[in-house]
Enzyme design. Sequence first.
Site, PDB file in Angstrom:
ATOM      1  CB  SER A 255      -0.889   0.009   1.239  1.00 35.87           C
ATOM      2  OG  SER A 255      -0.104   0.384   2.348  1.00 35.87           O
ATOM      3  CE  LYS A 256      -2.952   6.290  -1.626  1.00 39.70           C
ATOM      4  NZ  LYS A 256      -3.860   6.494  -2.708  1.00 39.70           N
ATOM      5  NE  ARG A 257      -2.366   3.180   5.171  1.00 41.56           N
ATOM      6  CZ  ARG A 257      -3.380   3.043   4.328  1.00 41.56           C
ATOM      7  NH1 ARG A 257      -3.835   4.072   3.664  1.00 41.56           N
ATOM      8  NH2 ARG A 257      -3.943   1.865   4.160  1.00 41.56           N
TER       9      ARG A 257
END
Length: 485
Positions: A255-257
Amino acid sequence: MINPTPRVRIAPSPTGEPHVGTVYIALFNYLFAKKMGGEFILRIEDTDATRSTPEFEEKVLDALKWTGLTWSEGPDVGGPYGPYRQSDRKDMYQPYAQELLNKGHAFRCFCTPERLEQMREAQRAGGKPPKYDGLCLHLKAEEVTAKMAAGETSVVRMKIPTEGSCDFTDGVYGEVSIPWDSVDMQVLIKGDGMPTYHMANVIDDHLMKITHVARGEEWLASVPKHILLYRYFEWDQPVFMHLSLMRNADKSKLSKRKNPTSISYYSALGYLPEALMNFLGLFFIQIAEGEELLTMDELANQFDPDNLSKAGAIFDIQKLDWLNGRWLREKLTPEEFIARSLEWAMENLRLTEGLKLSQSRISKLGELPQLAGFLLSGDVGLTPASFAGLKTSPAETLEIINTVQADLEKILEWNVETIDQELRSVADKLGKKLRVVTPPLFVAVSGSARSLPLFDSMALLGRSVVRQRLKVAATVVASMVGDGN
Ligand code: GLU
């Protein structure tokens, strides 16, 4: 029956920035087609009209082109089974829905969103997974006609068997069995007449003569609905292959986090598409240590759908860096290296645009690297010292960065005007002047308090690079808050 030519597809939804996960699935399909002498096609699945945008579609196409993959049919190149964009096919789905209604495989549902919400609420409260309760399944034909005549909005839902299970063989997972009572009576046609993903996907795969559906494992649970549709229509079903999702090093879903996931991030930072594809291709093949550096043709030769790699797809950035370095050093001639470097610096015209922005702030050309270098750098080297000269306290700086970071995600079209608007609204929200909000952002984005105009720089850097810099900045500033600096 003679086996038809394998036809596979990538079917992205243009609802966000092109994701490495999309390229990973696209590459699998491409290698499959190449190995099996088949066709690889591109279809745009934009049935979600509220989230799909032409800008994202253009970006998906650009990102896929950047990777070097090519498709023989698609919205940009046409083909015998077009159109290849679902919104351009919207009138094709209705007769199929009518066929299912006529055959008694589907029914009209007039339940309002409020009723459905109450129903789900009650199911959740009772510890049950939310699922349509079948209220409209029992409407009589006259009742349906009367409701339709009265202009009540309805959706078309598919009927689902009440007993037994859907058993199928997945090309990757093997034998799968999913009980029918866990499958929802899926909406096929929405209130506005548009098909849902499930309906359009199955009809298009059939009409486009897709023989193998290879996609991410998040779609495995949808297979029973799809298989049922194939049965209802009496169509041959394709072979399904569900690939394990790419994961972060801690095994959580990519995920982009945790890791940048946008293709634009990797191109902006100077990863070669060949290296990224090499890296992703290694997830599919079994290869001995020391033989990892492979071109697309070599990947296709090694690729064997019956002998896929069993190791999970861990997105290990260090391995990508290592492969990218080897590609740059070992696979390019000096001339190619120079050409590729210039091409990279000119991506989105950032070098020339950066020079234009620098002109009004410069006294010697030698200042250029310091002034505009951040437009090209992978890392602007943020440390607590970078933020020490700000008038805002670390806690305030952190609040500004975090709010901006969250709000920038809401921008649909990324450009100077939309960034300007969004930052003004962040300032209002925080009850601060814009000139208080911008200095921390100058530092976060450029590494220095003195740099080029902020909004233009952010627009040029692109959303994915700005996102990553704000993330790094938030971590650095959070450590200052913790230290009580
Ligand atoms: N539009 C779906 C997606 O973006 C495609 C899934 C499929 O390949 O069936 O993931």
